[in-house]
Design a protein around this motif. Structure first.
Motif, short mmCIF file in Angstrom:
data_model
loop_
_atom_site.label_atom_id
_atom_site.label_comp_id
_atom_site.label_asym_id
_atom_site.label_seq_id
_atom_site.Cartn_x
_atom_site.Cartn_y
_atom_site.Cartn_z
N GLY A 11 -0.80 2.92 -7.89
CA GLY A 11 -1.78 3.94 -7.54
C GLY A 11 -3.22 3.49 -7.63
O GLY A 11 -4.11 4.17 -7.10
N ARG A 12 -3.48 2.37 -8.31
CA ARG A 12 -4.87 1.96 -8.50
C ARG A 12 -4.96 0.45 -8.70
O ARG A 12 -3.96 -0.23 -8.92
N GLY A 13 -6.19 -0.05 -8.61
CA GLY A 13 -6.46 -1.45 -8.93
C GLY A 13 -5.64 -2.44 -8.14
O GLY A 13 -5.44 -2.30 -6.93
N LEU A 14 -5.15 -3.45 -8.83
CA LEU A 14 -4.37 -4.50 -8.18
C LEU A 14 -3.10 -3.95 -7.56
O LEU A 14 -2.72 -4.35 -6.46
N GLY A 15 -2.44 -3.02 -8.22
CA GLY A 15 -1.21 -2.45 -7.68
C GLY A 15 -1.42 -1.79 -6.34
O GLY A 15 -0.61 -1.97 -5.41
N ARG A 16 -2.50 -1.04 -6.22
CA ARG A 16 -2.78 -0.38 -4.94
C ARG A 16 -3.16 -1.40 -3.87
O ARG A 16 -2.74 -1.29 -2.71
N ALA A 17 -3.96 -2.39 -4.25
CA ALA A 17 -4.34 -3.43 -3.28
C ALA A 17 -3.10 -4.14 -2.75
O ALA A 17 -2.99 -4.43 -1.55
N PHE A 173 -10.59 -10.81 -13.99
CA PHE A 173 -10.79 -10.33 -12.62
C PHE A 173 -11.26 -8.88 -12.64
O PHE A 173 -11.13 -8.18 -13.63
N ASP A 174 -11.85 -8.46 -11.54
CA ASP A 174 -12.67 -7.26 -11.49
C ASP A 174 -11.83 -5.99 -11.39
O ASP A 174 -11.48 -5.55 -10.30
N THR A 175 -11.52 -5.39 -12.53
CA THR A 175 -10.76 -4.14 -12.57
C THR A 175 -11.45 -3.13 -13.48
O THR A 175 -12.29 -3.50 -14.31
N VAL A 200 -6.83 -11.86 -6.12
CA VAL A 200 -5.62 -11.87 -6.94
C VAL A 200 -4.44 -11.33 -6.13
O VAL A 200 -3.33 -11.87 -6.19
N ALA A 201 -4.69 -10.27 -5.35
CA ALA A 201 -3.63 -9.71 -4.51
C ALA A 201 -3.15 -10.75 -3.49
O ALA A 201 -1.94 -10.89 -3.27
N ASP A 202 -4.06 -11.49 -2.90
CA ASP A 202 -3.67 -12.54 -1.95
C ASP A 202 -2.81 -13.60 -2.63
O ASP A 202 -1.87 -14.14 -2.03
N THR A 203 -3.12 -13.90 -3.88
CA THR A 203 -2.34 -14.88 -4.62
C THR A 203 -0.92 -14.39 -4.84
O THR A 203 0.05 -15.14 -4.69
N VAL A 204 -0.78 -13.11 -5.21
CA VAL A 204 0.56 -12.54 -5.41
C VAL A 204 1.35 -12.57 -4.11
O VAL A 204 2.53 -12.93 -4.10
N VAL A 205 0.70 -12.22 -3.00
CA VAL A 205 1.37 -12.27 -1.70
C VAL A 205 1.83 -13.69 -1.41
O VAL A 205 2.95 -13.91 -0.91
N GLY A 206 1.01 -14.66 -1.76
CA GLY A 206 1.39 -16.06 -1.56
C GLY A 206 2.61 -16.45 -2.38
O GLY A 206 3.48 -17.19 -1.90
#
Length: 234
Positions: A11-17, A173-175, A200-206
């Motif tokens: 719902g928010r932050g990295l999880g939502r991104a 990281f910026d949260t 960070v989200a791009d890294t997780v996707v990678g």
């Protein structure tokens, strides 16, 4: 082929991104959140309402969701209570362990059949605190060290079933949580010296998109010029 991706704290932050990135490319996102209201504007395919501070309550909502296949499970939700060992109450230690360790353990256990069916991938969003601890970060660091042990154990147990396991150890990281804890301990904050949530989200996707013949097991990331996490009084 679209993937079914389960994300906690969507719902928010990295999880939502993360949810937004996966949805935008056509994946089927199952959002695990504490309340429906936090998902306003997010087009998740399915929602699981669950309170991660009570891991023993997860079985019912997960069963109701009838998740037959999980290509990816991302453990993103977490809490941080800051304080010295002397001053931090037991209840804060308990909640930190419940949300940061026991909830991921239980959710993984419940979804293992779906993960095995898909030869899926479990991603633990850990922290630099999962590799080293500093003053006032005792409960958080202890939980993240424990989470690393969970990931390492799961990797060894599920490798033969084709389930991949990755741990990501981001530093500053910026949260909103980062801002709040730095305010609480009187430490400096400068978003320009933090890694962005998008990066960070791009890294997780990678990690998730790694070729099937490999897995990133432990990945540590940090901004080029990070601020110290030390409190002003130490």
């Amino acid at each position: 082929m679209p993937k079914t991706i389960v994300i906690t704290g969507a719902g928010r932050g990295l999880g939502r991104a993360l949810a937004e990135k996966f949805i935008a490319r056509g994946d089927r996102v199952i959002a695990v959140v504490r309340s429906e209201q936090s998902l306003a504007g997010l087009r998740a395919a399915q929602t699981v309402i669950a309170d991660l501070s009570h891991p023993d309550s997860l079985a019912a909502p997960v069963a109701d969701a009838e998740i037959e296949r999980a290509d990816v499970l991302i453990h993103n939700a977490g809490v941080a209570h800051i304080g010295t060992v002397e001053e931090q109450p037991l209840e804060e230690w308990r909640q930190t362990m419940e949300v940061n360790v026991l909830a991921p353990v239980e959710l993984t256990r419940l979804l293992l059949p779906a993960l095995r069916r898909a030869e899926g991938h479990v991603v633990f969003v850990n922290s630099g605190a999962g590799l080293s601890a500093s003053a006032q970060w005792g409960s958080y660091a202890a939980s993240k060290h424990a989470l690393k042990a969970v990931a390492d154990t799961l990797r060894g147990e599920e490798r033969a079933a084709g389930v991949r396991v990755s741990s990501l150890f981001p530093s500053h990281f910026d949260t909103d949580m980062q801002r709040q804890v730095r305010e609480d301990i009187g430490a400096e904050y400068d978003p320009k010296r933090a890694t962005s949530v998008a990066s960070v989200a791009d890294t997780v996707v990678g990690l998730v998109d790694a070729p099937s013949d490999m897995v990133f097991e432990d990945v540590r990331i940090a901004p080029p010029n990070p601020l110290s996490m030390s409190a002003a009084k130490f």
